[in-house]
Design an enzyme around this catalytic site. Structure first.
Site, PDB file in Angstrom:
ATOM      1  N   CYS A 260      50.919  43.454  45.058  1.00 57.21           N
ATOM      2  CA  CYS A 260      50.699  42.794  46.368  1.00 57.21           C
ATOM      3  C   CYS A 260      51.923  42.853  47.129  1.00 57.21           C
ATOM      4  CB  CYS A 260      50.065  41.608  45.881  1.00 57.21           C
ATOM      5  SG  CYS A 260      49.329  40.644  47.261  1.00 57.21           S
ATOM      6  N   HIS A 345      44.953  43.287  43.042  1.00 54.95           N
ATOM      7  CA  HIS A 345      45.406  42.243  42.081  1.00 54.95           C
ATOM      8  C   HIS A 345      44.760  42.886  40.799  1.00 54.95           C
ATOM      9  CE1 HIS A 345      47.578  39.009  43.792  1.00 54.95           C
ATOM     10  NE2 HIS A 345      47.210  39.519  44.953  1.00 54.95           N
ATOM     11  N   GLU A 347      45.156  41.916  37.739  1.00 57.11           N
ATOM     12  CA  GLU A 347      45.159  40.722  36.864  1.00 57.11           C
ATOM     13  C   GLU A 347      44.087  39.789  37.337  1.00 57.11           C
ATOM     14  OE1 GLU A 347      46.882  38.779  40.327  1.00 57.11           O
ATOM     15  OE2 GLU A 347      47.321  40.708  39.392  1.00 57.11           O
TER      16      GLU A 347
END
Length: 372
Positions: A260, A345, A347
């Protein structure tokens, strides 16, 4: 108490306060996720922003501290269509209204969020005023000028942790320990989400987290097996000091995984450019295409800026992922370097885990470093 949202273009919306009754100016953005509101509210990338949730009913399963992505919420305000007054979930430790009050975060319920989001999609991300008053006449015009002039300042320093922190391995059935980790990873924290740390821990990594004011020399002196550049808030081009520090990390031979904001800073560090998206990508349903394989992954995203892929020197990096909806860049594979960067993302939290394998790719990069 009545509450009003006044956008910088003069559009005004009415609702009721939830949480503390405060007047403030903020950047107004929207998120399309259907669940995961607590993870979303505690995502440090929302520092200085008020978030409009497109899903109409929010708060129905309460809040659970285990689901928080940071120690406390850093967003300016939360704007919803309907706030559930009765939460129902066996994990719940309280309700969303009390959570907002505890952390002094104002919110508005009863808002026509569909109309607000249509304004943001048509005119782009705008600033807005949250207030208990309805302004008119000259006072309103003066206020609109103040709203338009508002800028989010010092967001990364506010979002990142203030001290170096250590996180020992937690995965592989106790095979890895703080004294004998699989890898030692330096996490450069620009507003890192907690699941970013957990994703490394469960793969046997000992994570040392460094605040955003850390110099690259301090990280390199630690001699980590790998470096993770985290997500974070704000305009990446304004972070000139950080860009310089990331450039120094780029010049090392240490494997780097950038996510990001970290992805944007890495691109800026090698001479590429970034630009502001009209209304950003914020939600858990953004499709990204792996250019090399042709496979499409559904990703979780939260960003208002993107890297201009055409500005990247093709001798430095090759485009790896692209957004299926608007064609914007979603990742690079750096040539002659063990560096991988993605705009989305892997995660997640909230969002799908389709791209969690990228952490395993990072493990492979560090393993290859050991073999050299």
């Amino acid at each position: 108490m009545d509450a009003y949202l006044l956008l910088e273009n003069g559009a005004e919306f009415h609702g009721c306060f939830i949480g503390p009754e405060k007047e403030l100016i903020s950047e107004i953005v929207f998120n399309t996720s259907m669940s995961g509101y607590l993870e979303l509210v505690t995502d440090p990338s929302y520092t200085g922003q008020a978030v409009v949730l497109s899903y109409p009913l929010i708060g129905n399963y309460g809040v659970c501290r285990e689901d928080m992505e940071s120690e406390r919420p850093l967003l300016s305000a939360l704007l919803v269509r309907e706030l559930a007054e009765l939460e129902s979930n066996w994990r719940s430790e309280g309700n969303l209204r009390d959570f907002l009050i505890r952390y002094d975060i104002p919110g508005i319920s009863g808002l026509d969020t569909r109309a607000v989001i249509k304004q943001l999609r048509e005119h782009g991300t705008m600033n807005g005023l949250i207030s208990g008053r309805h302004y008119e006449g000259e006072e309103r015009e003066a206020l609109l000028r103040r709203i338009r002039d508002y800028r989010v300042r010092d967001a990364v320093r506010r979002a990142g942790r203030k001290e170096i922190s250590e996180y020992p391995p937690s995965g592989d059935g106790g095979m890895w320990t703080a004294e004998r980790p699989r890898f030692r990873v330096a996490l450069f924290d620009f507003g890192a989400k907690q699941n970013m740390i957990r994703s490394l821990q469960k793969r046997g990594c000992h994570v040392t987290l460094y605040p955003p004011a850390t110099r690259a020399e301090s990280i390199l002196r630690f001699a980590p097996d790998g470096i993770l550049l985290s997500n974070g808030p704000g305009d990446p081009a304004e972070e000139r000091e950080l860009i310089g520090e990331v450039r120094r990390l780029y010049e090392s031979e240490i494997p780097i995984f950038a996510i990001c904001l970290g992805h944007q800073l890495m691109a800026l560090a090698v001479g590429a450019k970034t630009y502001r998206l009209k209304y950003g990508h914020r939600g858990g349903n953004q499709p990204v295409k792996d250019i090399e394989s042709g496979r499409v992954y559904i990703s979780s995203q939260n960003h208002g800026y993107a890297v201009d892929a055409k500005s990247m020197n093709p001798e430095i990096a090759a485009e790896l992922f692209r957004n299926v909806n608007d064609g914007s860049n979603e990742g690079f594979r750096y040539l002659r370097k063990r560096i991988l960067s993605v705009q989305f993302h892997p995660e997640a939290c909230p969002g799908p885990g389709d791209s969690a394998f990228l952490f395993d790719r990072f493990m492979d990069m560090m393993e290859a470093g050991h073999e050299r």
